[in-house]
Design an enzyme around this catalytic site. Structure first.
Site, PDB file in Angstrom:
ATOM      1  N   ASP A 190       0.821  -1.121  -0.097  1.00  0.00           N
ATOM      2  CA  ASP A 190      -0.057  -0.167   0.045  1.00  0.00           C
ATOM      3  C   ASP A 190       0.990   1.280   0.050  1.00  0.00           C
ATOM      4  OD1 ASP A 190      -1.967  -1.665   0.278  1.00  0.00           O
ATOM      5  OD2 ASP A 190      -2.496  -1.562   2.161  1.00  0.00           O
ATOM      6  N   TYR A 240      -6.884 -11.184   9.815  1.00  0.00           N
ATOM      7  CA  TYR A 240      -5.910 -10.885   8.857  1.00  0.00           C
ATOM      8  C   TYR A 240      -4.632 -11.320   9.719  1.00  0.00           C
ATOM      9  CZ  TYR A 240      -2.098  -7.739   6.425  1.00  0.00           C
ATOM     10  OH  TYR A 240      -1.094  -7.432   6.106  1.00  0.00           O
TER      11      TYR A 240
END
Length: 398
Positions: A190, A240
């Site tokens: 990201d 996650y």
């Protein structure tokens, strides 16, 4: 339901000046600006923290940090984003520069991303007044957090005059800030694409070596349609973490440094020997096959073979749904509805999962049909965006 037109960066900056004047009426106009774009990952999900490959592109949706140095040892920041905690003055934060008082995690939560970048910045910080505005949908899997980190870093570069020459280093500092101050053990993707994005291109990023290759997206007949499911399941954060642990367990059982170095042959052998349970096997199978899909996807895009790319997108979603189990009912429904429309080449969830967005590769002439089909059938309240590959971070002296 219509397609949302993204606010231009110019309009966002203009709004930023007005917002700054409202919250800092006794301060001169802003003279520094940092810009960090959001991103959409086209393929290569949950491969970055396994040292694999990803293929994201930077978005025209951006976060900006706008302000000026204030000749003090205090930093004052106000956000126009309406996703803050429900406490008084939660859109504001104030703290001393790190050389006066160390920075710590606290409230409001959004301020931790700002403080994290400042705490990790590689030179002396000066006090400043600043505002934050964003056109990146919050909590939608388009990396609003990385765009905030990169905008903050770029703003700090502007007010200190200390520009980071090695852009990969800039991305790594922003990643470190998210690890330390937001408590999210994210991979590098990201922040990397937000810093390094190239207009008109996706980037094939090797998350092991941090080498990258621009992949042109030149076919004007096809567009990428992002559909925001407008759902975000609370279990996403814990799941996650769990997926990371499961991948590490698989690596240990396969005796490799990471799943980047595993093969389906070795995975099947360990599984058949009874040394690996079914869940760990499925998690590893997703990562191993997704890494290969991502490399293949870059190759077919270079050849202009968008049909094959769409098929790889479909296979990616199916693997995320069935093997990695990070999709959800809403994302699956959005993907299935899109795939039924003639002119759609591929559709998949994008981002960490359990909500957020899908990305669909579609013939430009069929976009309205996709929007209409989803709007009439989808149980939630979707939002639609047509996006093009955009440039990465910018540092601006106004």
């Amino acid at each position: 339901m219509s397609i949302i037109k993204t606010e231009t960066t110019e309009a966002l900056i203009e709004r930023g000046f007005e917002f700054f004047a409202k919250h800092f009426p006794d301060v001169e106009k802003p003279d520094k600006l940092g810009i960090g774009p959001g991103r959409v990952n086209l393929i290569g999900e949950h491969t970055d923290y396994n040292d694999g490959f990803v293929l994201p592109m930077a978005l025209p949706m951006v976060t900006i940090m706008l302000g000026r140095a204030n000749n003090s040892d205090t930093c004052r920041v106000v956000t126009a984003c309406n996703d803050f905690d429900e406490i008084e003055d939660s859109n504001k934060t104030e703290f001393k520069i790190p050389t006066v008082k160390p920075l710590y995690v606290g409230t409001p939560k959004w301020a931790n991303y700002v403080k994290g970048v400042i705490a990790c910045f590689q030179s002396i910080i000066v006090g400043f007044d600043a505002v934050i505005l964003s056109s990146v949908p919050l909590g939608g899997g388009l990396s609003s957090s990385a765009s905030l980190e990169v905008a903050t870093y770029s703003f700090i570069e502007a007010i200190t005059g200390n520009k980071t020459i090695q852009l990969v280093q800039k991305a790594m500092v922003c990643q470190k800030a998210e690890h330390m101050f937001a408590g999210v053990p994210c991979g590098i993707m990201d922040q990397f694409i937000s810093v390094m994005g190239i207009e008109g291109h996706a980037l094939l990023i090797d998350c092991k070596s941090l080498q990258y290759e621009p992949v042109p997206l030149t076919e004007s007949n096809y567009v990428f349609l992002i559909t925001n499911s407008n759902v975000h399941h609370e279990l996403s954060s814990s799941q996650y973490q769990l997926r990371r642990y499961q991948c590490e367990e698989a690596s240990d059982l396969l005796n490799v440094q990471s799943l980047r170095f595993a093969t389906m042959e070795s995975l099947n052998k360990v599984h058949l020997n009874g040394k690996m349970n079914e869940i760990i096997y499925k998690r590893a199978r997703h990562v191993i096959t997704e890494i290969e899909r991502t490399k293949t996807a870059a190759d077919v895009l270079k050849r202009g073979d968008y049909k094959s790319f769409g098929e790889l997108m479909n296979a990616s979603h199916n693997s995320l749904r069935d093997d990695f189990e990070v999709s959800c009912t809403e994302l699956d429904q959005l993907v299935e509805l899109a795939r039924k429309v003639p002119g759609v080449l591929g559709s998949r969830m994008t981002g960490g999962g359990f909500g957020g967005c899908t990305v669909t590769l579609v013939d430009q002439a069929a976009v309205n049909s996709v929007v209409s089909a989803i709007s009439s059938e989808y149980k939630g309240s979707p939002k639609f965006y047509i996006v093009s590959p955009s440039c990465g971070a910018k540092i601006v002296k106004l």
